[in-house]
Design a protein around this motif. Structure first.
Motif, short mmCIF file in Angstrom:
data_model
loop_
_atom_site.label_atom_id
_atom_site.label_comp_id
_atom_site.label_asym_id
_atom_site.label_seq_id
_atom_site.Cartn_x
_atom_site.Cartn_y
_atom_site.Cartn_z
N CYS A 55 0.84 -1.21 0.00
CA CYS A 55 0.00 0.00 0.00
C CYS A 55 0.87 1.26 0.00
O CYS A 55 0.59 2.22 -0.73
N HIS A 116 -6.19 6.71 -3.59
CA HIS A 116 -7.20 6.76 -2.53
C HIS A 116 -7.42 5.37 -1.93
O HIS A 116 -7.46 5.21 -0.70
N TRP A 117 -7.57 4.35 -2.78
CA TRP A 117 -7.81 3.00 -2.25
C TRP A 117 -6.63 2.50 -1.42
O TRP A 117 -6.81 1.87 -0.38
N LEU A 120 -6.68 3.99 1.92
CA LEU A 120 -7.70 3.39 2.78
C LEU A 120 -7.24 2.04 3.34
O LEU A 120 -7.54 1.70 4.48
N GLY A 161 -3.71 10.47 5.36
CA GLY A 161 -5.05 10.30 4.81
C GLY A 161 -5.93 11.51 5.07
O GLY A 161 -6.67 11.95 4.18
N TYR A 165 -7.38 13.95 2.19
CA TYR A 165 -8.84 14.01 2.07
C TYR A 165 -9.31 15.41 1.72
O TYR A 165 -10.30 15.60 1.00
N ILE A 284 -14.41 5.91 -6.54
CA ILE A 284 -14.31 6.42 -5.18
C ILE A 284 -14.02 7.91 -5.22
O ILE A 284 -13.31 8.39 -6.11
N ASN A 285 -14.63 8.64 -4.30
CA ASN A 285 -14.46 10.09 -4.20
C ASN A 285 -14.73 10.81 -5.52
O ASN A 285 -13.86 11.51 -6.05
N ASP A 305 -13.56 9.45 6.05
CA ASP A 305 -13.00 8.15 5.69
C ASP A 305 -12.96 7.26 6.92
O ASP A 305 -12.87 7.74 8.05
N TRP A 306 -13.00 5.96 6.71
CA TRP A 306 -13.24 5.02 7.81
C TRP A 306 -12.22 5.17 8.93
O TRP A 306 -12.55 5.00 10.11
N TYR A 307 -10.96 5.49 8.59
CA TYR A 307 -9.91 5.49 9.61
C TYR A 307 -10.00 6.68 10.56
O TYR A 307 -9.34 6.69 11.60
#
Length: 487
Positions: A55, A116-117, A120, A161, A165, A284-285, A305-307
């Motif tokens: 990543c 972006h992915w 994430l 992130g 964002y 996404i986005n 975002d989830w984090y």
């Protein structure tokens, strides 16, 4: 290609021979020999580090390419790009350049979405690595510094992130920045000064210009942390689970090079390839649907975002009216309490190896990993922390939960408030009891063997089930780990 003496006479062979005689060549050869002789254990939990590295590589490569097309400026321009719906709209140069990347740069949208992915998935891989390290006790001496560096890697990933964002300067990110402004202003005494420092004046100020350098420095910082962590861990034997022939003084597994390196490289390529495949097929986005950011507007149903969802959830769970006036200032507990709670939680996570060592008095070096069931107290603490984090994370989407299940938002928030207080205690108690029960089951297996399902009748008429004794390796493994259990 070869002479009578067996030496290589081709150009490549002569260059390799000459290089091997230099100082750099000798060091490289010694390093390669060390890698060939270094043995690493095989276990699925070791793969999360490879996923995180893949990543980070995708984020770095795509980020470098995007950097040449992105304009980090809040200056307003009239949009005249390839997306006709927004023609003539007043947008920032940051938004316009992001639209340019998405619709006019060949492969630009795929690069944006891969960036972006990967951003994430990176925190998820680091969180999984932290959890594995915690529950197996891999953070104990001599690897306490490795735990702290891994935690700092996670914090750096969250910072990267969050800053990324906001860079597209669309309505969704603008709404998130407005929340950040409110939180900053809610801090007594220094809140206004911090807001001006972050935004450079009245909202939105020049926030894009200030976040962009932070976003750029995150990847080099993560690479530096990763290099230091690998260097520190390389000084010690890799930890391993108990098993046949494994002791505190040896390592059973595969050579790091080329066997383990080839496996890790294969997983690295698979993860990178899957990220690119997802980026090419899953949107996404889509900032063109959100529109440009506007200081006077907010996006409906905006979610972080989830984090960073647990940060938003901490704010949502504070009861209304939590503020008081003292020293001629308004103290907003609705902001201060979540900041204090989250800060304390992260601090405990960062220094947990030192806390456990101080409480247990165990200052010895450990190269054998624990089975979570054999450390019921630590495992219960870990589950309590997961429940605490998960409750905050769920609270970040309390409005969506209420809408999806036709519930009242007040009822959802109240339920989550109760879960935040009693959930960790319940999780700790249940987990500890389950671990103790599994320990008793292991002891029964050692004493009586495995159940076979075969029922026989004894001469006296009694029916019993036949048990098969465990082999000596399994018996040794159970006894070895069970002997190190903690209450």
């Amino acid at each position: 290609m070869s002479g009578a003496s067996g030496t290589r006479t081709d150009v490549t062979g002569r260059l390799a021979e000459r290089l091997s005689k230099t100082r750099i060549g000798r060091r490289g050869g010694a390093a390669m020999q060390e890698l060939r002789h270094r043995v690493v254990p095989l276990h699925w939990s070791n793969l999360f580090g490879v996923v995180a590295l893949a990543c980070l590589a995708v984020v770095t490569v795509t980020g470098v390419v995007l950097m040449f097309h992105y304009t980090p400026s809040s200056a307003t321009v009239a949009y005249d790009g390839a997306y006709p719906t927004l023609h003539g709209a007043q947008v920032s140069e940051a938004f316009a350049s992001t639209m340019h990347v998405s619709f006019e740069v060949p492969g630009g949208l795929a690069l944006r979405q891969a960036h972006h992915w990967a951003a994430l998935l990176l925190p998820a891989a680091l969180l999984a690595q932290l959890l594995v390290t915690f529950f197996t006790g891999a953070f104990r001496r001599p690897r306490r510094a490795g735990w702290v560096l891994l935690f700092l890697l996670l914090i750096a990933a969250l910072a990267g992130g969050w800053s990324g964002y906001a860079l597209p300067d669309d309505m969704l990110s603008g709404t998130g920045l407005r929340i950040v402004e409110g939180i900053t202003l809610g801090i007594p005494v220094v809140g206004t000064w911090l807001k001006d420092l972050l935004f450079g004046g009245a909202f939105p100020g020049d926030i894009i210009e200030r976040l962009y350098p932070l976003h750029l420095v995150v990847v080099p910082a993560m690479i530096a942390l990763l290099v230091v962590r690998v260097a520190l861990l390389a000084r010690h034997r890799p930890p391993q689970f108990a098993g046949p022939g494994r002791t505190e003084a040896n390592v059973v597994g595969l050579p790091l090079f080329p066997n383990a390196a080839a496996r890790a490289g294969g997983l690295f390529l698979i993860v990178a390839g899957m990220l690119m495949l997802i980026a090419a097929t899953v949107t996404i986005n889509p900032i063109w649907l959100y529109g440009p950011a506007s200081p006077g507007d907010a996006g409906a149903g905006s979610q972080p975002d989830w984090y960073t969802g647990f940060l938003d959830g901490a704010l949502r769970l504070v009861p209304p009216g939590w503020e008081f006036v003292a020293l001629d200032r308004t103290w907003t507990l609705a902001v201060l309490v979540p900041l204090a709670v989250i800060g304390a939680f992260l601090l405990v996570v960062a220094v947990y190896p030192f806390l456990e060592e101080r409480i247990t008095g165990d200052r010895g070096e450990h190269h054998m990993l624990d089975r979570p069931r054999n450390m019921p107290t630590r495992t219960g603490i870990g589950v309590a922390g997961v429940v605490f984090y998960a409750t905050l994370w769920a609270a970040g989407s309390a409005d969506l939960i209420a809408d999806a299940f036709s519930l009242t938002i007040e009822g959802v928030v109240l339920t989550l408030q109760v879960a935040l207080i009693v959930g960790p205690a319940i999780g700790f108690t249940i987990t500890r009891r389950v671990c103790l029960g599994l320990q008793r089951k292991d002891r029964d297996v050692v004493l009586h063997g495995f159940e076979t399902g075969r029922i026989v009748r004894l001469p006296g008429g009694e029916y019993v089930e036949v048990h098969e004794p465990v082999d000596r390796y399994e018996r040794w493994r159970l006894l070895e780990t069970g002997s190190r259990s903690a209450g």
